[in-house]
Scaffold this active site. Sequence first.
Site, PDB file in Angstrom:
ATOM      1  N   ASP A 352      26.243  43.054  27.758  1.00 44.35           N
ATOM      2  CA  ASP A 352      25.262  42.338  28.572  1.00 44.35           C
ATOM      3  C   ASP A 352      25.849  41.047  29.127  1.00 44.35           C
ATOM      4  OD1 ASP A 352      22.767  42.781  29.577  1.00 44.35           O
ATOM      5  OD2 ASP A 352      21.715  41.594  28.077  1.00 44.35           O
ATOM      6  N   ASP A 414      16.550  45.634  26.585  1.00 46.11           N
ATOM      7  CA  ASP A 414      16.198  44.423  25.851  1.00 46.11           C
ATOM      8  C   ASP A 414      15.037  44.649  24.892  1.00 46.11           C
ATOM      9  OD1 ASP A 414      18.146  43.107  27.361  1.00 46.11           O
ATOM     10  OD2 ASP A 414      16.725  42.701  28.973  1.00 46.11           O
TER      11      ASP A 414
END
Length: 556
Positions: A352, A414
């Site tokens: 990420d 997420d």
Amino acid sequence: MRFLSSLLWAALLFKQVLGEYGMAHFSEWGNTKGKDYCIFFNSQWARLPQDLSKAARLQTYDLTTSVLCSPSDVPEGGFPNSIPMVMRGNCTFYEKVRLAQMNGAKGLLIVSKDRLTPPSGNKSQYEEIGIPVALLSYKDMLDISKTFGEKRQVAMYAPNEPVVDYNMVLIFLMAVGTVAVGGYWAGSRDIKKRYMKHKRDDGAEKQDEEIVDVTPIMICVFVVMCCSMLVLLYYFYDQLVYMTIATFCLASAVGLYSCLWPFVRRIPFGKCRIPENNLPYCHKRPQVRMLILSAFCIGVSVTWGVFRNEDQWAWILQDALGIAFCLYMLKTIRLPTFKACTLLLVVLFVYDVFFVFITPLLTESGESIMVEVAAGPSDSSTHEKLPMVLKVPRLNSSPLVLCDRPFSLLGFGDILVPGLLVAYCHRFDILMQTSRIYFLACTVGYGIGLLITFVALALMQMGQPALLYLVPCTLLTSLAVALWRKELPLFWTGSGFVPPPIVMEQINCTQTPGPSTDEPQSNPEPPDSETTNQSEEEPPPPAQVEVPHLTDASTS
């Protein structure tokens, strides 16, 4: 911490020096009612008022057939008390605005067919120029020409945008609620399954109980696939976006069915089965209520697919389908140990951060690959958006919503990645009979990490890798609880002190019948004396005791 501080200051400096969003309010000459359009300006050329009522309304001069790079491009009489609109290209911003200012212009709008970039210059040029200069998109210019006549006026201003939008509250509640419900459901369902392995009503429930245990090899393959797919979407977005939309429709329909079936099967109606047939997926004679629920889930998914670009209400369906998909994945995918949880979260943490903060240094446009793909490239010909996010429209009334992205987004990753750790914590709680302290602590850690993400987003005004904050908050919280309870070795390997199942050999209490008296025995072999002595003198072997693994043990 110093690295994060540097990034924060760099982002704030970048925004302050290079460019800001503003509004250009167009209207018919003499009429105050009009329409706002987004502009991108540099306050170092000249500042704009914050309020529309304080902005000067000036007549526009349509010179979009020219780039205004030489005095020959200036019409006879110049631009007295007006704001010319010219095309971008062939010369610097300074040369354009200098020609406009010398010929009486009170501002300059540069129409750009490319991405809006800040009209920059050097310090001496900023001091020489005293009129505002801003970029306007070519698409907006066409709408202006179509909406307003030749006599139109414009007022440029730069309103303040609220730091925090109320839609963050909705995203926070949806994300934390999905993680909490999914983690609780996955843990409870996993333990319940161990007690009810022998009870299966039909084939549908067998399929519903399938669980996939994640291995380190699967984690590596998954991350490689994520990286490859993200890069492919960045370069071939228009070709792959429809495939992603179709995949989401199918997966979300399955997830919605999985979430609604536990409630539907409590309804005492529709239990009858369809007649025998050879139709695909129906040859096992499913119940009528199962078919009705399947049709409903498919209908909801198809409805979203058809009306997915209706921004006023389609986001509600997308969020509902996305939450159902996340819940389905959380109860289907299982991380067997905290070691596997740590490996998955740390690898995706690096993934990420790399695709948000590092890729801008590698791309020609200087944009993050992750942010570009998640929000949809601005130069996409399809103007489609990826559905793998929770999205909530902006709820503030600032006109700058036209400039910034009108939705706040949170990717499914997420939610799913930390959610798998929350589910593991709940299973460990049940195994250790700890009153769900691991589950609650990890869920609270996720909520705190999400709040930190929102604060960073408000301060930096740029897309944030949420796992940068979620992974440390959830992992360190779970680790702290395990250390505090002195259960880290058990938590790391997924083992617990639970009364293990006792496995004993079956003892035959009936008397063994002697040889038959009807037939004489012929020279029977004498029993082995060593074996006989062992069976008479030694006690039976002890029960087989095994320390249970989190994925295999059952509670008593």
